[in-house]
Design an enzyme around this catalytic site. Structure first.
Site, PDB file in Angstrom:
ATOM      1  N   ASN A   9      -2.987   5.823 -16.637  1.00  0.00           N
ATOM      2  CA  ASN A   9      -3.812   6.135 -15.471  1.00  0.00           C
ATOM      3  C   ASN A   9      -3.586   7.603 -15.135  1.00  0.00           C
ATOM      4  O   ASN A   9      -2.521   7.967 -14.624  1.00  0.00           O
ATOM      5  CB  ASN A   9      -3.382   5.225 -14.304  1.00  0.00           C
ATOM      6  N   HIS A  96      -5.942  -0.368  -7.312  1.00  0.00           N
ATOM      7  CA  HIS A  96      -4.695   0.393  -7.391  1.00  0.00           C
ATOM      8  C   HIS A  96      -4.145   0.601  -5.980  1.00  0.00           C
ATOM      9  O   HIS A  96      -4.911   0.794  -5.033  1.00  0.00           O
ATOM     10  CB  HIS A  96      -4.940   1.747  -8.086  1.00  0.00           C
ATOM     11  N   GLU A  98      -2.934   3.057  -4.554  1.00  0.00           N
ATOM     12  CA  GLU A  98      -3.386   4.290  -3.893  1.00  0.00           C
ATOM     13  C   GLU A  98      -4.783   4.101  -3.298  1.00  0.00           C
ATOM     14  O   GLU A  98      -5.110   4.675  -2.268  1.00  0.00           O
ATOM     15  CB  GLU A  98      -3.342   5.462  -4.891  1.00  0.00           C
ATOM     16  N   GLU A 168       2.417  -3.501  -9.754  1.00  0.00           N
ATOM     17  CA  GLU A 168       2.911  -2.156  -9.474  1.00  0.00           C
ATOM     18  C   GLU A 168       3.597  -2.142  -8.112  1.00  0.00           C
ATOM     19  O   GLU A 168       2.928  -2.032  -7.079  1.00  0.00           O
ATOM     20  CB  GLU A 168       1.744  -1.171  -9.462  1.00  0.00           C
ATOM     21  N   SER A 214       6.709   4.195 -12.369  1.00  0.00           N
ATOM     22  CA  SER A 214       7.719   5.030 -13.014  1.00  0.00           C
ATOM     23  C   SER A 214       8.204   4.459 -14.348  1.00  0.00           C
ATOM     24  O   SER A 214       9.386   4.552 -14.684  1.00  0.00           O
ATOM     25  CB  SER A 214       8.896   5.295 -12.068  1.00  0.00           C
TER      26      SER A 214
HETATM   27  P1  PGA Z   1       3.713   6.232 -12.112  1.00  0.00           P
HETATM   28  O1  PGA Z   1       2.322   5.549 -11.676  1.00  0.00           O
HETATM   29  O2  PGA Z   1       3.943   5.802 -13.535  1.00  0.00           O
HETATM   30  O3  PGA Z   1       3.488   7.703 -11.962  1.00  0.00           O
HETATM   31  O4  PGA Z   1       4.758   5.701 -11.198  1.00  0.00           O
HETATM   32  C1  PGA Z   1       1.987   4.263 -12.074  1.00  0.00           C
HETATM   33  C2  PGA Z   1       0.602   3.938 -11.573  1.00  0.00           C
HETATM   34  O5  PGA Z   1       0.352   4.129 -10.383  1.00  0.00           O
HETATM   35  O6  PGA Z   1      -0.266   3.485 -12.346  1.00  0.00           O
END
Ligand code: PGA
Length: 251
Positions: A9, A96, A98, A168, A214
């Site tokens: 992503n 997601h 976010e 996530e 992460s």
């Molecule tokens: P990250 O993001 O690997 O930077 O923690 C994961 C994601 O939000 O898909």
């Protein structure tokens, strides 16, 4: 056997020249990854077309990061599932954290978006996950179960063939903190039970469930070794082709 997948992503990163360069590098290096591992990249909308061309001839599949909750019309700034499909995407990420956190994405909206994406012939990578407060309050199983049911219980077992779930934990996204393999595994197993309760054990057994938060070359092996973790949705580490491919080689 359910499919293993590593999906990158790219979020709101990569200008057009940067996206081209990254796509070319991922496409080249993807030959190292066994065919049993599906590879997906999700660049920003504006770079989908170009990245799609750069991926031609490789087996890396293209994904959007979101899609509109309407089919077409006067919805300024939105991009429909049909447009995403027509530009060459096989997938879209939906829900997601976010988007849930900053753009008011609700489970109700995600039902609509998932339906439109499936109708357009896209696969859906549906994200679920608890935030830090919810985890500290011991509500993580409830939150993840609730999000999964609220969206997926509106669909059929047949639909599940075109859906991948990404767990996530919000507290682990972009923070450098990773859920331990045990923390991730117990939630993945829980999600699989939620799917089994509604759609039966065979559907649940076939469901690909990715870990995101992460995930990087140094921890992917341990995470992917868990029985219910079928790959990763990768943010930061997907912006470096070598790291992304290294993660895909971690099964
Ligand atoms: P990250 O993001 O690997 O930077 O923690 C994961 C994601 O939000 O898909």
């Amino acid at each position: 056997m359910r499919k293993k997948i590593v999906a990158g992503n790219w979020k709101m990163n990569t200008t057009l020249p940067e996206a081209k360069e990254l796509a070319i590098a991922v496409a080249e290096k993807s030959a190292q990854v066994p065919a049993s591992v599906g590879l997906i990249v999700a660049p920003p909308f504006v770079n989908l077309n170009c990245v799609g061309h750069k991926l031609e001839g490789s087996r890396v599949e293209l994904s959007a990061q979101n899609c509109a909750d309407h089919t077409s019309g006067a919805y300024t700034g939105e991009v429909s599932a049909d447009m995403i499909k027509a530009v060459g995407c096989k997938w879209t990420i939906l829900g997601h954290s976010e988007r849930r956190q900053y753009y008011g994405e609700t489970d109700e909206k995600l039902v609509v978006k998932t339906r439109l994406a499936l109708e357009a012939g896209l696969g859906v990578i549906l994200c679920v996950g608890e935030n830090l407060d919810e985890r500290e309050a011991g509500k993580h199983f409830d939150v993840v179960t609730g999000q999964t049911k609220a969206v997926l219980y509106n669909f059929t077992a047949e639909d599940m063939k075109n859906i991948v779930i990404a767990y996530e934990p919000v507290w682990a996204i972009g923070t450098g903190k990773t859920a331990t393999a045990e923390q991730a595994e117990e939630i993945h197993a829980c999600i699989r039970r939620v799917i089994a309760d509604k759609f039966g054990a065979a559907v649940a057994d076939d469901m690909t469930i990715l870990y995101g938060g992460s995930c990087k070359p140094s921890n992917a092996k341990e995470l992917f070794a868990q029985p219910d973790i079928d790959g990763g949705l990768i943010g930061g580490a997907a912006l470096k082709a070598d790291d992304f491919i290294q993660i895909a080689l971690s099964f």
